[in-house]
Design an enzyme around this catalytic site. Structure first.
Site, PDB file in Angstrom:
ATOM      1  N   ALA A 151       0.830  -1.206   0.000  1.00  0.00           N
ATOM      2  CA  ALA A 151       0.000   0.000   0.000  1.00  0.00           C
ATOM      3  C   ALA A 151       0.860   1.250   0.000  1.00  0.00           C
ATOM      4  CB  ALA A 151      -0.931  -0.007   1.209  1.00  0.00           C
ATOM      5  N   TYR A 152       1.881   1.269   0.840  1.00  0.00           N
ATOM      6  CA  TYR A 152       2.737   2.451   0.939  1.00  0.00           C
ATOM      7  C   TYR A 152       3.503   2.664  -0.364  1.00  0.00           C
ATOM      8  CZ  TYR A 152       5.837   5.862   3.133  1.00  0.00           C
ATOM      9  OH  TYR A 152       6.520   7.005   3.458  1.00  0.00           O
ATOM     10  N   CYS A 153       4.070   1.587  -0.922  1.00  0.00           N
ATOM     11  CA  CYS A 153       4.824   1.722  -2.166  1.00  0.00           C
ATOM     12  C   CYS A 153       3.916   2.179  -3.306  1.00  0.00           C
ATOM     13  CB  CYS A 153       5.493   0.403  -2.524  1.00  0.00           C
ATOM     14  SG  CYS A 153       6.853  -0.062  -1.442  1.00  0.00           S
ATOM     15  N   SER A 155       1.190   3.918  -3.097  1.00  0.00           N
ATOM     16  CA  SER A 155       0.792   5.316  -2.901  1.00  0.00           C
ATOM     17  C   SER A 155       1.930   6.276  -3.197  1.00  0.00           C
ATOM     18  CB  SER A 155       0.275   5.523  -1.477  1.00  0.00           C
ATOM     19  OG  SER A 155       1.312   5.370  -0.515  1.00  0.00           O
TER      20      SER A 155
END
Length: 298
Positions: A151-153, A155
């Site tokens: 999710a972080y990557c 985003s």
């Protein structure tokens, strides 16, 4: 082209703690008038108290377009203009995709990517009027995808692409757009992730310089200097610039090495899966608390 930062009106989202809070203090010390935007009113008030008479804070969720439009209007009304916006608000979770709580996973993308879009949408008219500067905080995660951080990557890769597209669209109107990159930096978010023993050990096994946690102060000094230069790229750690040259190779390398490490960690990850379904760090906890309030009182 650089401009003297003294007297500029700078808006920083995610300003209650970490990178945003320290950047606000450093830019105010250089003479900027800083407007803080974030979710934690008590923390925002502490930071605003350090900024002098020209500092002020607004509580808002960056994913709420109407709230951000209102905040942009109020900040512009108070200061008369907006010269620089730093889209810094961000949250994270760390878990294998198949184990991740879907709501939490989606929230990371909503805050980091769509919150940046809402920030740009709210403030871009003022930046066009001022021929200003928009700095989008991305991450090493935009350059190097990593397991446990889908999710972080996703985003951060998204906000990087968004900022590059925006640069091409608004450059002829005098607006400069930059992207800021940080590796693991000593913030509440990273310290929160390190509380998970499996995540901590996986990160420690990364090759140098990816396995270090870097001090916050020097990283923010580099970001502040980038704001003053209105730089198209800002690297909070010096070696990140070199990652641009090899970024095309990184997904294959991470894919090979990541499979090995995930296979090794899988039993422990399964045994502790329930421990990592939420957001990490104090900022993540604040976001979860806000959502609990809205669920209780829609």
């Amino acid at each position: 082209m650089s401009r003297p930062i003294s007297g500029q009106v700078v808006v920083i989202t995610g300003a209650a703690r970490g990178v945003g809070a320290l950047l606000a203090r450093k830019l105010a010390a250089r003479g900027a008038r800083v407007a803080l935007v974030g979710l934690e009113p008590a923390e925002l008030a502490k930071v605003a108290g350090d900024l002098g008479a020209d500092g002020a804070a607004w509580e808002a969720d960056v994913t709420d377009g109407e709230a951000m439009a209102r905040v942009a209007a109020e900040i512009t009304g108070r200061y008369g203009r907006v010269d620089t916006v730093v889209a810094n608000a961000g949250i994270a979770t760390g878990a294998p995709f198949l184990d991740a709580d879907p709501v939490t996973f989606d929230r990371v993308i909503e805050v980091n990517l769509l919150g940046s879009v809402a920030t740009a949408r709210a403030f871009m008219p003022a930046l066009v009027a001022a021929r200003g500067y928009y700095l989008q905080i991305a991450s090493l995660a935009a350059l190097a995808p990593a397991p446990m951080m889908a999710a972080y990557c996703a985003s951060k890769a998204g906000v990087e692409a968004f900022a590059h597209s925006l640069r091409a669209e608004v450059g002829h109107q005098g607006v400069k757009v930059g992207v800021g990159y940080l590796s693991w930096t000593d913030t509440d978010m990273v310290r929160g992730a390190d509380q998970d023993a499996v995540l901590r050990e996986l990160r420690a096994g990364l090759p140098w310089p990816l396995n270090r946690t870097y001090p916050l102060g020097p990283a923010v000094d580099r970001i502040a200097a980038g704001v003053e230069r209105r730089a198209p790229h800002v690297y909070a750690q010096w070696w990140l610039r070199g990652m641009q040259a090899v970024r095309g190779c990184l997904p294959s390398v991470v894919g090979l090495v990541g499979q090995r490490e995930m296979r090794r960690a899988e039993p422990r990850l399964r045994a502790t899966a329930a421990d990592r379904r939420g957001l990490v760090g104090a900022g993540g906890q604040a976001d979860e608390a806000i959502r609990e309030v809205f669920r209780a009182d829609p």
